[in-house]
Design a protein around this motif. Structure first.
Motif, PDB file in Angstrom:
ATOM      1  N   PRO A   1       0.934  -1.291  -0.147  1.00 58.05           N
ATOM      2  CA  PRO A   1       0.047  -0.111  -0.091  1.00 58.05           C
ATOM      3  C   PRO A   1       0.757   1.091  -0.051  1.00 58.05           C
ATOM      4  O   PRO A   1       0.384   2.418  -0.436  1.00 58.05           O
ATOM      5  CB  PRO A   1      -0.580  -0.146   1.285  1.00 58.05           C
ATOM      6  CG  PRO A   1       0.123  -0.949   2.143  1.00 58.05           C
ATOM      7  CD  PRO A   1       0.755  -2.084   1.372  1.00 58.05           C
ATOM      8  N   LEU A   2       1.966   1.137   0.380  1.00 55.33           N
ATOM      9  CA  LEU A   2       2.935   2.420   0.362  1.00 55.33           C
ATOM     10  C   LEU A   2       4.151   2.153  -0.491  1.00 55.33           C
ATOM     11  O   LEU A   2       4.552   1.155  -0.476  1.00 55.33           O
ATOM     12  CB  LEU A   2       3.466   2.564   1.961  1.00 55.33           C
ATOM     13  CG  LEU A   2       2.380   3.102   2.980  1.00 55.33           C
ATOM     14  CD1 LEU A   2       2.821   2.886   4.327  1.00 55.33           C
ATOM     15  CD2 LEU A   2       1.915   4.542   2.443  1.00 55.33           C
TER      16      LEU A   2
ATOM     17  N   THR B   1      -2.860   4.880   7.834  1.00 59.43           N
ATOM     18  CA  THR B   1      -2.461   5.449   8.907  1.00 59.43           C
ATOM     19  C   THR B   1      -1.112   4.888   9.572  1.00 59.43           C
ATOM     20  O   THR B   1      -1.218   3.510   9.515  1.00 59.43           O
ATOM     21  CB  THR B   1      -3.413   5.409  10.004  1.00 59.43           C
ATOM     22  OG1 THR B   1      -4.674   6.314   9.713  1.00 59.43           O
ATOM     23  CG2 THR B   1      -2.857   5.892  11.603  1.00 59.43           C
ATOM     24  N   VAL B   2      -0.063   5.532   9.296  1.00 56.30           N
ATOM     25  CA  VAL B   2       1.194   5.103   9.961  1.00 56.30           C
ATOM     26  C   VAL B   2       1.225   4.894  11.397  1.00 56.30           C
ATOM     27  O   VAL B   2       1.061   5.871  12.136  1.00 56.30           O
ATOM     28  CB  VAL B   2       2.485   5.709   9.320  1.00 56.30           C
ATOM     29  CG1 VAL B   2       3.737   5.136   9.648  1.00 56.30           C
ATOM     30  CG2 VAL B   2       2.318   6.030   7.627  1.00 56.30           C
TER      31      VAL B   2
ATOM     32  N   ARG C   1      11.079  -0.088   7.824  1.00 49.29           N
ATOM     33  CA  ARG C   1      10.121  -0.930   7.719  1.00 49.29           C
ATOM     34  C   ARG C   1       8.874  -0.044   8.420  1.00 49.29           C
ATOM     35  O   ARG C   1       8.976   0.278   9.569  1.00 49.29           O
ATOM     36  CB  ARG C   1      10.441  -2.114   8.842  1.00 49.29           C
ATOM     37  CG  ARG C   1       9.233  -3.199   8.744  1.00 49.29           C
ATOM     38  CD  ARG C   1       9.887  -4.532   9.555  1.00 49.29           C
ATOM     39  NE  ARG C   1      10.188  -4.138  11.007  1.00 49.29           N
ATOM     40  CZ  ARG C   1      11.109  -4.742  11.438  1.00 49.29           C
ATOM     41  NH1 ARG C   1      11.976  -5.681  10.884  1.00 49.29           N
ATOM     42  NH2 ARG C   1      11.543  -4.492  12.863  1.00 49.29           N
ATOM     43  N   VAL C   2       7.824  -0.111   7.722  1.00 48.01           N
ATOM     44  CA  VAL C   2       6.888   0.683   7.969  1.00 48.01           C
ATOM     45  C   VAL C   2       5.485  -0.099   8.394  1.00 48.01           C
ATOM     46  O   VAL C   2       5.258  -0.964   7.606  1.00 48.01           O
ATOM     47  CB  VAL C   2       6.330   1.701   6.792  1.00 48.01           C
ATOM     48  CG1 VAL C   2       5.236   2.672   7.195  1.00 48.01           C
ATOM     49  CG2 VAL C   2       7.601   2.844   6.435  1.00 48.01           C
TER      50      VAL C   2
ATOM     51  N   VAL D   1      -0.682  -3.835   8.661  1.00 49.56           N
ATOM     52  CA  VAL D   1       0.566  -4.348   7.749  1.00 49.56           C
ATOM     53  C   VAL D   1       1.941  -3.818   7.701  1.00 49.56           C
ATOM     54  O   VAL D   1       2.052  -2.573   8.197  1.00 49.56           O
ATOM     55  CB  VAL D   1       0.040  -4.545   6.219  1.00 49.56           C
ATOM     56  CG1 VAL D   1      -1.421  -5.286   6.079  1.00 49.56           C
ATOM     57  CG2 VAL D   1       0.027  -3.197   5.735  1.00 49.56           C
ATOM     58  N   GLU D   2       2.982  -4.564   7.364  1.00 53.87           N
ATOM     59  CA  GLU D   2       4.340  -4.262   7.399  1.00 53.87           C
ATOM     60  C   GLU D   2       4.941  -4.172   6.193  1.00 53.87           C
ATOM     61  O   GLU D   2       4.581  -5.066   5.150  1.00 53.87           O
ATOM     62  CB  GLU D   2       5.130  -5.139   8.286  1.00 53.87           C
ATOM     63  CG  GLU D   2       5.120  -5.226   9.792  1.00 53.87           C
ATOM     64  CD  GLU D   2       6.245  -6.100  10.512  1.00 53.87           C
ATOM     65  OE1 GLU D   2       6.879  -6.645   9.732  1.00 53.87           O
ATOM     66  OE2 GLU D   2       6.216  -5.812  11.881  1.00 53.87           O
ATOM     67  N   VAL D   3       5.282  -3.017   5.864  1.00 55.43           N
ATOM     68  CA  VAL D   3       5.918  -2.731   4.317  1.00 55.43           C
ATOM     69  C   VAL D   3       7.243  -2.283   4.495  1.00 55.43           C
ATOM     70  O   VAL D   3       7.745  -1.460   5.134  1.00 55.43           O
ATOM     71  CB  VAL D   3       5.248  -1.576   3.889  1.00 55.43           C
ATOM     72  CG1 VAL D   3       5.891  -1.272   2.637  1.00 55.43           C
ATOM     73  CG2 VAL D   3       3.670  -1.881   3.573  1.00 55.43           C
ATOM     74  N   ASP D   4       8.163  -3.085   3.921  1.00 52.50           N
ATOM     75  CA  ASP D   4       9.758  -2.659   3.612  1.00 52.50           C
ATOM     76  C   ASP D   4       9.847  -1.754   2.596  1.00 52.50           C
ATOM     77  O   ASP D   4       9.417  -2.046   1.537  1.00 52.50           O
ATOM     78  CB  ASP D   4      10.518  -4.064   3.448  1.00 52.50           C
ATOM     79  CG  ASP D   4      10.614  -5.135   4.831  1.00 52.50           C
ATOM     80  OD1 ASP D   4      10.629  -4.290   5.825  1.00 52.50           O
ATOM     81  OD2 ASP D   4      10.611  -6.104   4.768  1.00 52.50           O
TER      82      ASP D   4
END
Length: 410
Positions: free
Chosen positions: A47-48, A83-84, A155-156, A166-169
């Motif tokens: 998503p990001l 939302t982070v 890592r967001v 969810v986690e996003v690298d």
């Protein structure tokens, strides 16, 4: 090349070499390395998307810590708000900084939004969601006790439209291995108040993100506005609407290193914030009367807001460290006399990237304890700045002043 032409060239070569000793036969070229194809099993839509504005560069501050200061841009690639909730900064797979809660909220904005100063902001303020197709900025200042690593990853953790997190690298960014240049003082003596400096506070320098000539830049990331104080911690005496009452007014600014002047501009009138702030000038007048000094290839020292008629050098002139370049005034986009100083990657203020620097020797006198924006400094009810003296009597060498430090140059 046609087959016929190739055959003709080959025949000429054979004719020219007939009767000569046979040339050694070169070994056959090895086939190139063939990468492994296919889609990795960890690949997924995210998503990001993340990116940085600059290549982060380390510098040691007056707190003794190595600061790696940069911006992480997060683009929401979904049709719902994101939302982070957490941003982890990693080096070698190890978390070296983690932003959550009030700290994340204070150090996050939307692309064109200001946020609370971490020192003075609302501790309960929530993180602003990134709207659909919007961009958020995380203003990072990652600290190390020693040398910085050669790369950092992010890592967001975020939720989409109120759903589960969810986690996003967002990838890895290299960290510059070039040391911050060590400079001589830009001013003599002190005490000098380093206003709107680096690295974590919400200042118009640190968070002055701007789209310029089609690029997103932070052209004042490490800039400092210097005000001279007296022994009562005052920046001015008597009537602040008279710029001559500021202690910094007409003080000489000096070359921080040997170099060549690439830009020397004079002729702009001084301004003041009283009785009302002046209008924002055209972009070409932003720094007012100024000098830009090339001290190395790709390194330019900018001195801005000089007093009208005080610029003491000319474009193309060679100068030595310590030479007077001009005198402090309040020209350009300025509301009170001060020296704006920074290092640029270009021989111009717009567009440029702002890079860190250190001074060869200074003493840390104290700290201004409250955020007072430059724009309203002259409007304070008292000229005495809120101040806390330092017990540190050592000389700080090869360090960069941090925001609101009060220092004396050795």
């Amino acid at each position: 090349m046609s087959v016929r032409r190739f055959g003709l060239i080959a025949a000429l070569v054979l004719t020219a070499t007939a009767g000569c000793a046979a040339a050694p036969v070169e070994p056959a070229l090895r086939p190139p390395q063939v990468p492994k194809g296919g889609i990795a099993p960890t690949t997924r839509f995210t998503p990001l998307a993340g990116g940085t504005v600059t290549t982060p560069a380390p510098v040691v501050g007056t707190d003794g810590k190595t600061h790696v200061t940069y911006e992480l841009l997060l683009t929401n690639a979904t049709p719902a708000p994101v939302t982070v909730e957490k941003v982890d900064v990693l080096a070698g797979g190890r978390v070296v900084d983690s932003l959550t809660g009030p700290r994340l909220a204070a150090q996050s904005t939307l692309l064109a939004e200001q946020s609370a100063d971490p020192a003075n902001g609302d501790p309960a303020a929530p993180v602003t969601p990134i709207p659909a197709s919007g961009v958020g900025v995380v203003w990072l200042d990652v600290l190390f006790d020693g040398a910085a690593p050669d790369s950092l990853a992010h890592r967001v953790t975020a939720s989409i439209g109120g759903g589960p997190a969810v986690e996003v690298d967002t990838g890895t960014v290299p960290v510059s291995t070039a040391p911050a240049p060590v400079l001589g003082p830009p001013l003599r003596g002190g005490p000098w108040y380093a206003s709107d400096g680096c690295c974590v506070d919400n200042t118009h320098h640190r968070r002055g993100l701007a789209p310029i000539d089609g690029r997103i830049l932070v052209p004042q990331r490490y800039a400092i506005d210097w005000y001279l104080l007296d022994d009562q911690h005052r920046a001015w005496v008597d009537d602040p609407s008279q710029i001559t009452n500021f202690l910094a007014y007409d003080q000489p600014a000096i070359a921080v290193a040997d170099g060549v002047v690439v830009d020397a501009t004079d002729g702009f009138a001084d301004t003041t914030s009283l009785p009302a702030p002046p209008p924002v000038p055209p972009i070409v007048e932003t720094v007012g009367n100024h000098v830009t000094l090339m001290i190395a290839p790709g390194r330019y020292a900018l001195y801005a807001h000089f007093k009208q008629g005080s610029v003491a050098v000319q474009t193309g002139q060679q100068v030595k460290q310590g030479d007077v370049l001009g005198h402090i005034g309040s020209s350009g986009n300025s509301t009170a006399p001060h020296l704006h100083f920074q290092l640029n990657t270009e021989p111009t203020f717009f567009p440029t990237d702002s890079t860190p620097f250190a001074f060869d020797c200074l003493r840390l006198d104290g700290q201004v304890t409250e955020r007072i924006w430059d724009d309203v400094l002259a409007e304070q009810p008292t000229p005495v700045l809120p101040y806390q003296a330092s017990n540190d009597t050592t000389e700080h060498r090869d360090q960069m002043p941090l925001d609101r430090n009060v220092v004396t140059f050795c």
